[in-house]
Structure formats: C-alpha cells, structure tokens
Design a protein around this motif. Structure first.
Motif, PDB file in Angstrom:
ATOM      1  N   GLU B 186       0.807  -1.229   0.000  1.00 30.15           N
ATOM      2  CA  GLU B 186       0.000   0.000   0.000  1.00 30.15           C
ATOM      3  C   GLU B 186       0.838   1.275   0.000  1.00 30.15           C
ATOM      4  OE1 GLU B 186      -2.901  -0.471   3.169  1.00 30.15           O
ATOM      5  OE2 GLU B 186      -4.192  -1.543   1.761  1.00 30.15           O
ATOM      6  N   LEU B 187       2.132   1.135  -0.223  1.00 31.53           N
ATOM      7  CA  LEU B 187       2.971   2.340  -0.315  1.00 31.53           C
ATOM      8  C   LEU B 187       3.500   2.436  -1.747  1.00 31.53           C
ATOM      9  CD1 LEU B 187       4.333   4.779   1.019  1.00 31.53           C
ATOM     10  CD2 LEU B 187       6.226   3.293   1.657  1.00 31.53           C
ATOM     11  N   ALA B 188       3.052   3.459  -2.462  1.00 36.29           N
ATOM     12  CA  ALA B 188       3.484   3.618  -3.856  1.00 36.29           C
ATOM     13  C   ALA B 188       4.868   4.251  -3.891  1.00 36.29           C
ATOM     14  CB  ALA B 188       2.488   4.474  -4.624  1.00 36.29           C
ATOM     15  N   VAL B 273       3.913   7.494  -1.651  1.00 35.24           N
ATOM     16  CA  VAL B 273       2.524   7.899  -1.431  1.00 35.24           C
ATOM     17  C   VAL B 273       1.783   6.738  -0.772  1.00 35.24           C
ATOM     18  CG1 VAL B 273       0.359   8.578  -2.531  1.00 35.24           C
ATOM     19  CG2 VAL B 273       2.516   9.473  -3.394  1.00 35.24           C
ATOM     20  N   PRO B 274       1.284   6.951   0.444  1.00 34.07           N
ATOM     21  CA  PRO B 274       0.542   5.870   1.103  1.00 34.07           C
ATOM     22  C   PRO B 274      -0.854   5.743   0.504  1.00 34.07           C
ATOM     23  CG  PRO B 274       0.636   7.802   2.525  1.00 34.07           C
ATOM     24  CD  PRO B 274       1.387   8.151   1.282  1.00 34.07           C
ATOM     25  N   LEU B 275      -1.107   4.628  -0.179  1.00 32.93           N
ATOM     26  CA  LEU B 275      -2.454   4.376  -0.728  1.00 32.93           C
ATOM     27  C   LEU B 275      -3.165   3.436   0.241  1.00 32.93           C
ATOM     28  CD1 LEU B 275      -1.426   3.920  -4.469  1.00 32.93           C
ATOM     29  CD2 LEU B 275      -2.299   5.970  -3.346  1.00 32.93           C
ATOM     30  N   SER B 276      -3.113   3.809   1.488  1.00 35.28           N
ATOM     31  CA  SER B 276      -3.625   2.957   2.559  1.00 35.28           C
ATOM     32  C   SER B 276      -4.833   3.641   3.205  1.00 35.28           C
ATOM     33  CB  SER B 276      -2.539   2.741   3.604  1.00 35.28           C
ATOM     34  OG  SER B 276      -2.141   3.994   4.133  1.00 35.28           O
ATOM     35  N   HIS B 277      -5.373   2.990   4.210  1.00 35.42           N
ATOM     36  CA  HIS B 277      -6.410   3.672   4.974  1.00 35.42           C
ATOM     37  C   HIS B 277      -5.738   4.601   5.975  1.00 35.42           C
ATOM     38  CE1 HIS B 277      -5.464   1.090   8.382  1.00 35.42           C
ATOM     39  NE2 HIS B 277      -5.539   0.048   7.564  1.00 35.42           N
ATOM     40  N   PRO B 278      -6.468   5.599   6.473  1.00 40.92           N
ATOM     41  CA  PRO B 278      -5.888   6.474   7.491  1.00 40.92           C
ATOM     42  C   PRO B 278      -5.547   5.662   8.749  1.00 40.92           C
ATOM     43  CG  PRO B 278      -8.043   7.273   6.749  1.00 40.92           C
ATOM     44  CD  PRO B 278      -7.868   5.918   6.164  1.00 40.92           C
ATOM     45  N   LEU B 279      -4.631   6.149   9.553  1.00 41.59           N
ATOM     46  CA  LEU B 279      -4.311   5.448  10.804  1.00 41.59           C
ATOM     47  C   LEU B 279      -5.587   5.294  11.629  1.00 41.59           C
ATOM     48  CD1 LEU B 279      -0.961   6.835  12.271  1.00 41.59           C
ATOM     49  CD2 LEU B 279      -1.330   4.939  10.690  1.00 41.59           C
ATOM     50  N   ARG B 280      -5.721   4.117  12.226  1.00 40.67           N
ATOM     51  CA  ARG B 280      -6.927   3.882  13.029  1.00 40.67           C
ATOM     52  C   ARG B 280      -6.895   4.712  14.300  1.00 40.67           C
ATOM     53  NH1 ARG B 280      -9.481  -0.711  10.857  1.00 40.67           N
ATOM     54  NH2 ARG B 280      -8.079  -1.819   9.459  1.00 40.67           N
ATOM     55  N   THR B 281      -5.691   4.964  14.811  1.00 38.87           N
ATOM     56  CA  THR B 281      -5.551   5.820  15.994  1.00 38.87           C
ATOM     57  C   THR B 281      -4.556   6.929  15.667  1.00 38.87           C
ATOM     58  OG1 THR B 281      -5.929   3.894  17.380  1.00 38.87           O
ATOM     59  CG2 THR B 281      -5.030   5.846  18.460  1.00 38.87           C
ATOM     60  N   GLN B 282      -5.051   8.144  15.693  1.00 33.89           N
ATOM     61  CA  GLN B 282      -4.225   9.301  15.291  1.00 33.89           C
ATOM     62  C   GLN B 282      -3.928  10.208  16.483  1.00 33.89           C
ATOM     63  OE1 GLN B 282      -6.435  11.120  12.101  1.00 33.89           O
ATOM     64  NE2 GLN B 282      -6.537   9.229  10.920  1.00 33.89           N
ATOM     65  N   TYR B 283      -3.936   9.615  17.672  1.00 34.09           N
ATOM     66  CA  TYR B 283      -3.714  10.407  18.884  1.00 34.09           C
ATOM     67  C   TYR B 283      -3.119   9.522  19.972  1.00 34.09           C
ATOM     68  CZ  TYR B 283      -7.933   7.919  20.137  1.00 34.09           C
ATOM     69  OH  TYR B 283      -8.831   6.913  20.368  1.00 34.09           O
ATOM     70  N   ALA B 284      -2.481  10.182  20.932  1.00 31.33           N
ATOM     71  CA  ALA B 284      -1.992   9.492  22.136  1.00 31.33           C
ATOM     72  C   ALA B 284      -1.989  10.551  23.235  1.00 31.33           C
ATOM     73  CB  ALA B 284      -0.586   8.935  21.892  1.00 31.33           C
ATOM     74  N   ASP B 285      -1.482  10.234  24.404  1.00 25.19           N
ATOM     75  CA  ASP B 285      -1.402  11.255  25.455  1.00 25.19           C
ATOM     76  C   ASP B 285      -0.594  12.439  24.929  1.00 25.19           C
ATOM     77  OD1 ASP B 285      -2.793   9.714  27.267  1.00 25.19           O
ATOM     78  OD2 ASP B 285      -1.005   8.889  28.234  1.00 25.19           O
ATOM     79  N   ASN B 286      -1.144  13.627  25.024  1.00 25.05           N
ATOM     80  CA  ASN B 286      -0.470  14.886  24.629  1.00 25.05           C
ATOM     81  C   ASN B 286       0.002  14.887  23.179  1.00 25.05           C
ATOM     82  OD1 ASN B 286       0.116  14.184  27.622  1.00 25.05           O
ATOM     83  ND2 ASN B 286       0.317  16.421  27.547  1.00 25.05           N
ATOM     84  N   GLN B 296      -3.272  10.455   6.124  1.00 21.49           N
ATOM     85  CA  GLN B 296      -4.472  11.154   5.648  1.00 21.49           C
ATOM     86  C   GLN B 296      -4.257  11.549   4.191  1.00 21.49           C
ATOM     87  OE1 GLN B 296      -4.302  14.134   8.640  1.00 21.49           O
ATOM     88  NE2 GLN B 296      -5.698  13.092  10.030  1.00 21.49           N
ATOM     89  N   VAL B 297      -4.214  10.548   3.332  1.00 22.79           N
ATOM     90  CA  VAL B 297      -3.962  10.755   1.908  1.00 22.79           C
ATOM     91  C   VAL B 297      -5.096  10.086   1.132  1.00 22.79           C
ATOM     92  CG1 VAL B 297      -2.384  10.207   0.011  1.00 22.79           C
ATOM     93  CG2 VAL B 297      -1.459  10.836   2.241  1.00 22.79           C
TER      94      VAL B 297
END
Lengths: 78, 389
Positions: B186-188, B273-286, B296-297
């Motif tokens: 999934e990475l072009a 170019v990531p032709l993947s799905h967005p990260l399932r978790t886009q956050y962590a503490d702070n 997010q592509v």
C-alpha cells in the motif's frame, strides 16, 4: 520459516533521491533512520526483510550479510 | 525562545503549518519545528491541488507559489483511449484563464508553497525553528517534553500538546507507541522528471494501466514556464522492476512516446505515497497526528495536500478550543480531534480506500485496468459521486 540473517545496509548516495520511502516502509519498531533520511547504515538490521531495497524507486539500497564481516563465520578456504 | 508552549508542531509541511496558523490565530503559544534548511525540498510531490482545497482552508492564493493553473483532466486507459474533462468547455461561464473566471486548481511549487504557509503561520504569531530535529518525546506530569537538536545544540521543550506533522517517514507517532506501519502493498514508490520539450494544455493527465504503472498510475502535469512533469507511482509487490525502470519504459514505449521524444530532464524527484487507509488511531497522550504522518492521503488519487490542509485546519481549531478550556491532554481527550476529522474527511477516505482495495484485489489485469480507468474518470467528472477530498 528460517530466520533471516542480520544485514548491514549501504546506500549508493549518488543514486539516492532522498525520497524517504525506505524509512516509511521499514517495519522496525524503533527508529531505524540515518541523518540523511534513509534507513540506518551504521548498525545491523536484524529483521532483514529487504522491503526497503525492493521499494526504493532507484534501487539505491544494497546489503551485506553481517556474517560476511566475521572471519570465523566464513567458509574455510581450500 | 520560550521554555513552555501550548503546542509544538513537528514538521512544517502543509499540515503542520496550517495547524500552526489556526492555533496561533486563536491566541495559543505555538512553536513550529522543521529539521530542514529549505522547506519542501527535496521535492517529493507533484504539487497538484484544487482551488477549492485552498479556499476551504483559508489559504490566500498567491503567485508566489503557483506554477501553473489547471482547468481539467484527461484520464487514459492503458491502451491510449481517453476521457477528457476540460472544465473550460464543460463550465465555460466559471472556469477559464479570463479575468472573470477561475482555474479548477493549480500545480504549486512545494518549495515556495511550504514556505508561504509557514510565513502565514509566523505572521499569526507562530515561532519557527528551522534546522531543528525532534529526536525523542516523553510525557511528564501531564506535559509533553520534546527533545530537539537545533544545529549543534540539544534542548528540551515542554508543551501541552505535540502535533506530529512529520510526514510519511513519521517517527513521532512511533515514539508514542502508535501503529504507524504501512503495508508493502500500500505504499506507492514514485519517481518523476520535470522536463522541457513536452507540450501540455492546462490539464492533469492521468494514465492508468498495469503495463505502465502497476498498482498506481502515471501522470503528465503542466509545471509552468512551458515545463511538464512526467512521473509514476508503482506498488512494488506487483512488479519486479523499480519506479525508475517503469518510468523509462513509459517514456520510451507508451502510446505517448512520440510526445516525449524531445523531453529534456531538468529535475529528478521522488517520494512515497501511502495508498492505505488512514491510521486507526491518530492520537496518544499529549499528541495528535496530522497529514501524511496519519496517512491522511486520498487512496484513489494519492493526493495529500488537500487532506493535509484540511486536517491542519481541524487540528488547529480543535487545539484552540481544547486548550482554552481544559487541562486534560490525555489520549481520551485528544481523541476528539480524530472524531472531528472523521466527520469532516475520514469517513469518505475510508470509503475511497474500500473502492481502491476492491479494484486492486481483481486478479484479471484487463478487468482491473478497466475498473481503475472508470473509477478515475468518474472521480474527476463534473457529475462525480465522490466528494472531492
């Protein structure tokens, strides 16, 4: 499946276009990156999956098995 | 430089700089770091972005970064058949080069575009540090501590929230233990040449087909001053050849070879170019992730500028609201950013990912080629069922 032998990567700096794809695809859990935004070349890669080599758009990455640097692991010469 | 900030942003690409601008505008104390000496360089992107993307995210359109106005698309099947969608003809009352009309989009110079966006953030009060590389991050007493190497000096910077906008090669997310790995499938792997001697007519030309670009597509984009960029992206699990060999083959053997025969290469550029799905978790503490760092592509087009600008605006506005009302910067509170992003863009990106995955699961190459050609043509048509992202 047999475990891959650790390898040391080298970069053909003239070919490298600093696209960063090798770093992006690297499955190492910890950062395995050089100061020039390529995969690390100063320490062995234990995973040795070679996908960084395969994905490089200009084939600038090469590897050498770590065992080849250790004389005791070389096959004896006749 | 202050000792303490509300927000420290790692990476001054479109996502990071836009986050900085919106957060600073709302009065937050913002520090924007980038390890580069020249933003946007080396160029790793074709630079195509819609006018809508700029306006929606409050980027004032300037000749400083525009290389070429774009008026439509030409989508090619593997065999050379094409569908042309020239909005100068489709919607002549709206799109055109005349003073009372507008372009559909632009090809931008990423070196100037990224610097422009950073400047807009600085003018809103963001502090910027170039040659500043984030090397580690940890959380202590509810605050994030970022270790930074600035030229030869090492320093620790404290803040409430770190924004990882460090692109495709993102390391910050990794430090926080997020699952950031992209699949090989999934990475072009992309390569493009900026050329002289190849004509173009204000259209983004997209050439589909396994023969030219397995897993991706080839492109011919006008680049301003009579220059043209010719490139392609391939999924390496679908080919034994690298992107350079595919591009060489495309230039010399494709149905466009006559058009390319006088091409002179002026620049060599490449990227992933990531032709993947967005990260399932886009956050962590702070911590929150923005742009390519969060994958997010657009998985159909591979476009990442629009998605990064939008995510930057959402992140900046979220942080402005959050930091002015709360001292809780735990992962749970940061998850609200992802909720907002999912609502605005994320759900649509997941849908596009499903469509793209369905195409590339097809084993019959002819069927797959036709499906990609049709999907690309539909995506860019005036009657597109897709919301442009």
């Amino acid at each position: 499946m047999a475990k891959s032998e650790p390898v040391l990567f080298s970069i053909s700096w003239n070919a490298c276009i600093q696209c960063g794809v090798c770093v992006a695809i690297c499955p190492q859990e910890k950062s395995f990156i050089s100061h020039f935004d390529t995969i690390a070349i100063d320490r062995p890669c234990d995973i040795a999956c070679m996908i960084c080599e395969n994905i490089c758009p200009v084939s600038a990455i090469h590897h050498t098995k770590v065992s080849s640097f250790i004389p005791s692991l070389q096959p004896e010469q006749a | 430089m202050k000792a303490d900030y509300d927000v420290v942003i790692v990476g001054s690409g479109p996502g990071g700089a836009t986050t900085a601008k919106f957060a600073s505008e709302a009065g937050l104390r913002v520090l924007l770091l980038d390890k580069k000496q020249e933003l946007g360089a080396p160029v790793q992107c074709s630079g195509a972005v819609s006018r809508h993307a700029l306006l929606e995210n409050e980027v004032i359109i300037s000749g400083e970064f525009i290389q070429e106005p774009i008026y439509g698309f030409a989508i090619y099947h593997s065999n050379g058949e094409k569908i042309k969608m020239d909005y100068r003809l489709l919607k002549p009352y709206e799109y055109g080069p005349e003073e009372n009309k507008v372009p559909l989009g632009y090809v931008v110079d990423r070196r100037r575009f990224d610097r422009y966006l950073m400047t807009q953030a600085e003018r809103q009060g963001t502090e910027v540090l170039l040659k500043a590389e984030a090397v580690d991050m940890y959380v202590e007493n509810g605050k994030a501590v970022l270790k930074v190497r600035h030229y030869n000096d090492e320093m620790e910077i404290r803040c409430s929230v770190v924004v990882a906008a460090d692109g495709l090669q993102s390391q910050v997310g990794k430090w926080a233990g997020l699952q950031t790995h992209i699949k090989f499938t999934e990475l072009a792997s992309c390569l493009q040449f900026v050329t002289d001697g190849v004509e173009a007519d204000g259209l983004l030309e997209i050439i589909t087909g396994h023969e030219w670009a397995p897993g991706g597509y080839a492109w011919v984009f006008p680049k301003g001053h009579g220059y043209t960029e010719i490139g392609l992206g391939v999924i390496c699990s679908m080919t034994q050849r690298n992107a350079q060999q595919h591009l060489d083959y495309f230039l010399k053997k494709s149905f466009m070879k006559e058009r390319f025969k006088n091409a002179k290469i002026l620049e060599v550029q490449g990227g992933g170019v990531p032709l993947s799905h967005p990260l399932r978790t886009q956050y962590a503490d702070n911590l929150i992730l923005v742009g390519d760092a969060a994958r997010q592509v657009n998985p159909i087009t591979g476009g990442g500028i629009h998605t990064a600008l939008t995510a930057g605006r959402i992140a900046g506005q979220f942080l402005a609201g959050h930091l002015q009302t709360s001292n809780d910067h735990s992962a749970q509170s940061m998850s609200q950013y992802q909720d907002l992003w999912m609502e605005a863009n994320g759900k649509k990106m997941w849908e596009l990912y499903e469509i793209k995955s369905k195409i590339f699961r097809m084993e019959n190459i002819e069927e797959r080629d036709l499906a990609l050609y049709k999907t690309m043509s539909e995506y860019f048509s005036p009657n597109s069922p897709f919301k442009k992202i």
